[in-house]
Design a protein around this motif. Structure first.
Motif, PDB file in Angstrom:
ATOM      1  N   CYS A  42       0.818  -1.208   0.000  1.00 48.03           N
ATOM      2  CA  CYS A  42       0.000   0.000   0.000  1.00 48.03           C
ATOM      3  C   CYS A  42       0.854   1.261   0.000  1.00 48.03           C
ATOM      4  O   CYS A  42       0.642   2.169  -0.795  1.00 48.03           O
ATOM      5  N   LEU A  43       1.834   1.317   0.871  1.00 45.94           N
ATOM      6  CA  LEU A  43       2.649   2.522   0.978  1.00 45.94           C
ATOM      7  C   LEU A  43       3.618   2.662  -0.184  1.00 45.94           C
ATOM      8  O   LEU A  43       3.791   3.764  -0.724  1.00 45.94           O
ATOM      9  N   HIS A  44       4.240   1.580  -0.598  1.00 40.59           N
ATOM     10  CA  HIS A  44       5.347   1.684  -1.542  1.00 40.59           C
ATOM     11  C   HIS A  44       4.990   1.389  -2.993  1.00 40.59           C
ATOM     12  O   HIS A  44       5.610   1.941  -3.909  1.00 40.59           O
ATOM     13  N   ARG A  45       3.996   0.533  -3.240  1.00 39.17           N
ATOM     14  CA  ARG A  45       3.725   0.088  -4.613  1.00 39.17           C
ATOM     15  C   ARG A  45       2.241   0.083  -4.948  1.00 39.17           C
ATOM     16  O   ARG A  45       1.843  -0.514  -5.948  1.00 39.17           O
ATOM     17  N   ALA A  52      -1.159   9.515  -5.557  1.00 35.27           N
ATOM     18  CA  ALA A  52      -0.339  10.688  -5.874  1.00 35.27           C
ATOM     19  C   ALA A  52      -0.344  10.940  -7.385  1.00 35.27           C
ATOM     20  O   ALA A  52      -0.492  12.080  -7.844  1.00 35.27           O
ATOM     21  N   TRP A  53      -0.205   9.883  -8.173  1.00 38.40           N
ATOM     22  CA  TRP A  53      -0.286  10.021  -9.631  1.00 38.40           C
ATOM     23  C   TRP A  53      -1.675  10.520 -10.050  1.00 38.40           C
ATOM     24  O   TRP A  53      -1.794  11.362 -10.958  1.00 38.40           O
ATOM     25  N   ALA A  87       5.495  11.698  -6.365  1.00 43.37           N
ATOM     26  CA  ALA A  87       4.905  10.534  -5.703  1.00 43.37           C
ATOM     27  C   ALA A  87       5.902   9.908  -4.735  1.00 43.37           C
ATOM     28  O   ALA A  87       5.553   9.534  -3.602  1.00 43.37           O
ATOM     29  N   ASP A  88       7.153   9.806  -5.159  1.00 42.58           N
ATOM     30  CA  ASP A  88       8.187   9.232  -4.290  1.00 42.58           C
ATOM     31  C   ASP A  88       8.391  10.068  -3.029  1.00 42.58           C
ATOM     32  O   ASP A  88       8.662   9.529  -1.948  1.00 42.58           O
ATOM     33  N   SER A  89       8.251  11.390  -3.170  1.00 39.02           N
ATOM     34  CA  SER A  89       8.438  12.255  -2.002  1.00 39.02           C
ATOM     35  C   SER A  89       7.318  12.043  -0.980  1.00 39.02           C
ATOM     36  O   SER A  89       7.560  12.078   0.232  1.00 39.02           O
ATOM     37  N   VAL A  90       6.101  11.820  -1.480  1.00 43.87           N
ATOM     38  CA  VAL A  90       4.983  11.530  -0.569  1.00 43.87           C
ATOM     39  C   VAL A  90       5.233  10.210   0.153  1.00 43.87           C
ATOM     40  O   VAL A  90       5.087  10.105   1.378  1.00 43.87           O
ATOM     41  N   VAL A  91       5.624   9.185  -0.607  1.00 36.61           N
ATOM     42  CA  VAL A  91       5.912   7.881  -0.021  1.00 36.61           C
ATOM     43  C   VAL A  91       7.051   7.994   0.990  1.00 36.61           C
ATOM     44  O   VAL A  91       6.974   7.448   2.101  1.00 36.61           O
ATOM     45  N   GLY A  92       8.102   8.712   0.611  1.00 35.66           N
ATOM     46  CA  GLY A  92       9.261   8.846   1.492  1.00 35.66           C
ATOM     47  C   GLY A  92       8.920   9.505   2.810  1.00 35.66           C
ATOM     48  O   GLY A  92       9.396   9.094   3.879  1.00 35.66           O
ATOM     49  N   SER A  93       8.102  10.540   2.758  1.00 40.12           N
ATOM     50  CA  SER A  93       7.713  11.243   3.977  1.00 40.12           C
ATOM     51  C   SER A  93       6.911  10.334   4.902  1.00 40.12           C
ATOM     52  O   SER A  93       7.163  10.278   6.119  1.00 40.12           O
ATOM     53  N   LEU A  94       5.952   9.606   4.331  1.00 39.82           N
ATOM     54  CA  LEU A  94       5.134   8.699   5.140  1.00 39.82           C
ATOM     55  C   LEU A  94       5.967   7.538   5.683  1.00 39.82           C
ATOM     56  O   LEU A  94       5.777   7.101   6.828  1.00 39.82           O
ATOM     57  N   ASP A 154       6.818  -8.606 -18.893  1.00 41.88           N
ATOM     58  CA  ASP A 154       8.259  -8.377 -18.991  1.00 41.88           C
ATOM     59  C   ASP A 154       8.705  -7.119 -18.261  1.00 41.88           C
ATOM     60  O   ASP A 154       9.895  -6.795 -18.237  1.00 41.88           O
ATOM     61  N   GLY A 155       7.747  -6.389 -17.684  1.00 41.53           N
ATOM     62  CA  GLY A 155       8.089  -5.190 -16.930  1.00 41.53           C
ATOM     63  C   GLY A 155       8.347  -3.974 -17.789  1.00 41.53           C
ATOM     64  O   GLY A 155       8.596  -2.878 -17.260  1.00 41.53           O
ATOM     65  N   THR A 156       8.292  -4.140 -19.106  1.00 44.79           N
ATOM     66  CA  THR A 156       8.572  -3.026 -20.020  1.00 44.79           C
ATOM     67  C   THR A 156       7.393  -2.757 -20.949  1.00 44.79           C
ATOM     68  O   THR A 156       6.850  -1.661 -20.986  1.00 44.79           O
ATOM     69  N   ARG A 157       7.027  -3.767 -21.713  1.00 43.01           N
ATOM     70  CA  ARG A 157       5.900  -3.637 -22.646  1.00 43.01           C
ATOM     71  C   ARG A 157       4.606  -4.197 -22.052  1.00 43.01           C
ATOM     72  O   ARG A 157       3.536  -3.654 -22.283  1.00 43.01           O
ATOM     73  N   ILE A 158       4.730  -5.286 -21.331  1.00 39.39           N
ATOM     74  CA  ILE A 158       3.586  -5.905 -20.655  1.00 39.39           C
ATOM     75  C   ILE A 158       3.874  -5.825 -19.162  1.00 39.39           C
ATOM     76  O   ILE A 158       4.807  -6.454 -18.659  1.00 39.39           O
ATOM     77  N   ILE A 159       3.080  -5.024 -18.464  1.00 32.73           N
ATOM     78  CA  ILE A 159       3.436  -4.660 -17.095  1.00 32.73           C
ATOM     79  C   ILE A 159       2.260  -4.840 -16.135  1.00 32.73           C
ATOM     80  O   ILE A 159       1.116  -4.970 -16.560  1.00 32.73           O
ATOM     81  N   THR A 160       2.574  -4.831 -14.850  1.00 30.08           N
ATOM     82  CA  THR A 160       1.550  -4.773 -13.810  1.00 30.08           C
ATOM     83  C   THR A 160       1.541  -3.351 -13.240  1.00 30.08           C
ATOM     84  O   THR A 160       2.355  -2.500 -13.630  1.00 30.08           O
ATOM     85  N   SER A 161       0.658  -3.115 -12.302  1.00 30.55           N
ATOM     86  CA  SER A 161       0.561  -1.775 -11.706  1.00 30.55           C
ATOM     87  C   SER A 161       1.854  -1.373 -11.003  1.00 30.55           C
ATOM     88  O   SER A 161       2.175  -0.182 -10.931  1.00 30.55           O
ATOM     89  N   GLU A 162       2.601  -2.350 -10.497  1.00 28.49           N
ATOM     90  CA  GLU A 162       3.830  -2.022  -9.782  1.00 28.49           C
ATOM     91  C   GLU A 162       4.859  -1.408 -10.724  1.00 28.49           C
ATOM     92  O   GLU A 162       5.537  -0.439 -10.369  1.00 28.49           O
ATOM     93  N   GLU A 163       4.992  -1.967 -11.942  1.00 24.56           N
ATOM     94  CA  GLU A 163       5.910  -1.361 -12.920  1.00 24.56           C
ATOM     95  C   GLU A 163       5.344  -0.046 -13.456  1.00 24.56           C
ATOM     96  O   GLU A 163       6.102   0.892 -13.747  1.00 24.56           O
ATOM     97  N   ALA A 164       4.028   0.043 -13.569  1.00 24.53           N
ATOM     98  CA  ALA A 164       3.411   1.264 -14.099  1.00 24.53           C
ATOM     99  C   ALA A 164       3.744   2.473 -13.238  1.00 24.53           C
ATOM    100  O   ALA A 164       3.891   3.588 -13.748  1.00 24.53           O
ATOM    101  N   LEU A 165       3.858   2.265 -11.939  1.00 20.68           N
ATOM    102  CA  LEU A 165       4.162   3.377 -11.031  1.00 20.68           C
ATOM    103  C   LEU A 165       5.617   3.797 -11.086  1.00 20.68           C
ATOM    104  O   LEU A 165       5.975   4.833 -10.512  1.00 20.68           O
ATOM    105  N   ARG A 166       6.471   3.029 -11.764  1.00 19.55           N
ATOM    106  CA  ARG A 166       7.890   3.369 -11.850  1.00 19.55           C
ATOM    107  C   ARG A 166       8.256   3.963 -13.207  1.00 19.55           C
ATOM    108  O   ARG A 166       9.437   4.220 -13.467  1.00 19.55           O
ATOM    109  N   LEU A 167       7.279   4.203 -14.058  1.00 14.66           N
ATOM    110  CA  LEU A 167       7.574   4.741 -15.392  1.00 14.66           C
ATOM    111  C   LEU A 167       8.165   6.146 -15.297  1.00 14.66           C
ATOM    112  O   LEU A 167       7.658   6.995 -14.574  1.00 14.66           O
TER     113      LEU A 167
END
Length: 467
Positions: A42-45, A52-53, A87-94, A154-167
């Motif tokens: 929840c907090l990180h991924r 935040a996005w 988004a990372d700054s919000v996560v980092g603060s929490l 593959d984390g690049t072309r076919i992704i889950t929500s976790e990779e989507a948040l790292r784009l």
């Protein structure tokens, strides 16, 4: 009898750390075991970075329509790397605040992969790196992971929500597979950030747990904003290419820069030693528990997404707090009577645009004698203020009561209506009757007035509604 801890918790996500904080508050010696960071998915991924996005997407949408409010503004584009940084700054603060709180409570954090071991007479335990930490009770709270349906992620072309948040860069086009909460939120967010989105859902409507009418409104609004919503459409093949991804969906071949697989999450219950300890696991991977979240193994409990029901961070918090108090009660450290909230009393929110939020029973679930009132936000001053001039107001607040009795459900759709559902949780959780609460004064102008109006109508005294 020598035990290392009063309670050992495997999993430091929402359920796990809430259990740890409350147990430590009650004076128990607590171990929190997780090879990942405290705060979990929840907090990180998940919850926090996604919202935040979504906030950044809302800002872009607001800027785009600023001139209609009389505000001169220009939209130059979206810097995805900067949004990710925000988004990372919000996560980092929490995260900093959470780790400080855990440390201040004297909780022992063991940052290793753990595995359940059975009670040997000294209590059950968690094994990490060749050492076993025995406790009076063990709570398993390892959460859930994305379902991929066997697709070649593959984390690049076919992704889950976790990779989507790292784009670091937004795709020009995207196919979103899944019309549940995750898929709808990403489709809405990417559309507002300027991405061309196709949303595929195999069933006949989005968000099947919500009121059917609200699901239809959502689908129409997403389509109005440019999302190609395809209901009753199954994906049969997905292939990553040099240029993007090729998808076969129904009778159509679709191409896009990427495919987001957002068809839900499955319990992370394998490889933890649960079955070896005699704990039942269902075909879906959920841990079998009784009405007190007790597994079939003595002194071992499960919480959060491992337990069949809605996958919600705040449900995990509630489970964790309940178990901390239950375990403390059994160990003589808590004199109260813990109460486990019913799943139907736990509110849920989809932070798309428009937002959907609900708690309790739908009209069909409430039965044939149910009374239903829909208050349309076209008559609400605050809702009109939030809308750009010329935009049609589609928001609705629905209250459901048993025939002549208590309120059993509240379902809302519209801009910023997520903030209303806490009041709905109070109405449903306290089994309120409209006649009891209709006189509560709500501030004007506010979206909350819509709840008051619906209560007045259910009580037979509609004020700003035609009777």
């Amino acid at each position: 009898m020598t035990r290392d801890f009063d309670v050992a918790i495997l999993g430091a996500g929402s359920a796990g750390y809430a259990c740890a904080l409350r147990a430590a508050q009650l004076g128990l010696r607590v171990a929190l075991v997780d090879e990942g960071q405290v705060g979990g998915t929840c907090l990180h991924r998940g919850c926090i970075p996604t919202k935040a996005w979504l906030q950044a997407a809302k800002v872009r949408r607001t800027v785009a329509k600023a001139p209609s409010f009389g505000v001169l503004a220009s939209l130059d584009g979206v810097d995805a790397a900067a949004v990710k940084g925000y988004a990372d700054s919000v996560v980092g603060s929490l995260f900093k605040g959470l780790t400080g709180l855990v440390a201040s409570r004297g909780i022992t954090v063991i940052p290793e992969r753990g595995r359940l071991v059975s009670d040997d007479g000294r209590g059950p335990g968690i094994e990490t790196g060749g050492r076993t930490h025995r406790a009076g009770a063990v709570v398993i709270a390892t959460g859930a992971a994305p379902v991929t349906l066997g697709l070649p992620v593959d984390g690049t072309r076919i992704i889950t929500s976790e990779e989507a948040l790292r784009l670091d860069a937004l795709p020009g086009s995207a196919i979103v597979l899944g019309g549940g909460v995750i898929g709808v939120e990403f489709a809405s967010m990417w559309a507002d950030l300027g991405v061309k989105v196709t949303l595929l859902e195999a069933t006949d409507r989005l968000l099947p747990a919500e009121e059917p009418g609200h699901s239809r409104i959502l689908a129409k609004e997403l389509a109005r904003r440019g999302v190609d919503v395809r209901l009753g459409t199954s994906l049969t093949e997905a292939t990553a290419t040099d240029a993007g991804v090729r998808v076969l969906a129904g009778d159509a071949e679709l191409t896009a820069d990427l495919l987001l697989v957002a068809v839900g999450r499955k319990p992370s219950s394998s490889g933890l030693g649960l079955e070896e300890a005699g704990i039942g696991i269902t075909a879906t991977g959920h841990v079998v528990v009784d009405e007190r979240l007790q597994t079939s193994a003595r002194g071992v409990y499960a919480a959060g997404d491992l337990v069949s029901g809605p996958q919600l961070a705040h449900r995990g918090y509630a489970h964790g707090i309940y178990l901390a108090e239950r375990i403390a009660q059994l160990q003589g450290a808590f004199a109260g009577t813990p109460t486990l909230p019913r799943d139907s009393d736990i509110p849920r929110v989809t932070y798309s645009s428009p937002q959907l939020a609900s708690v309790g029973l739908t009209a069909s679930q409430a039965g044939a004698d149910a009374e239903v009132v829909d208050y349309h936000l076209t008559g609400n001053g605050r809702a009109q203020i939030l809308r750009a001039p010329g935009e049609r107001e589609i928001g609705v607040v629905r209250l459901v009561r048993r025939g002549g009795g208590q309120i059993v459900g509240m379902h809302v759709i519209g801009e910023d209506v997520s903030e209303l559902i806490a009041e709905g949780a109070l109405l449903v959780g306290w089994q309120a009757a409209p006649e009891d609460v209709a006189g509560i004064v709500h501030p004007h102008p506010s979206l909350g007035e819509a709840v008051a109006e619906a209560n007045w109508a259910l009580a037979g005294q509609p004020l700003h509604m035609h009777s």
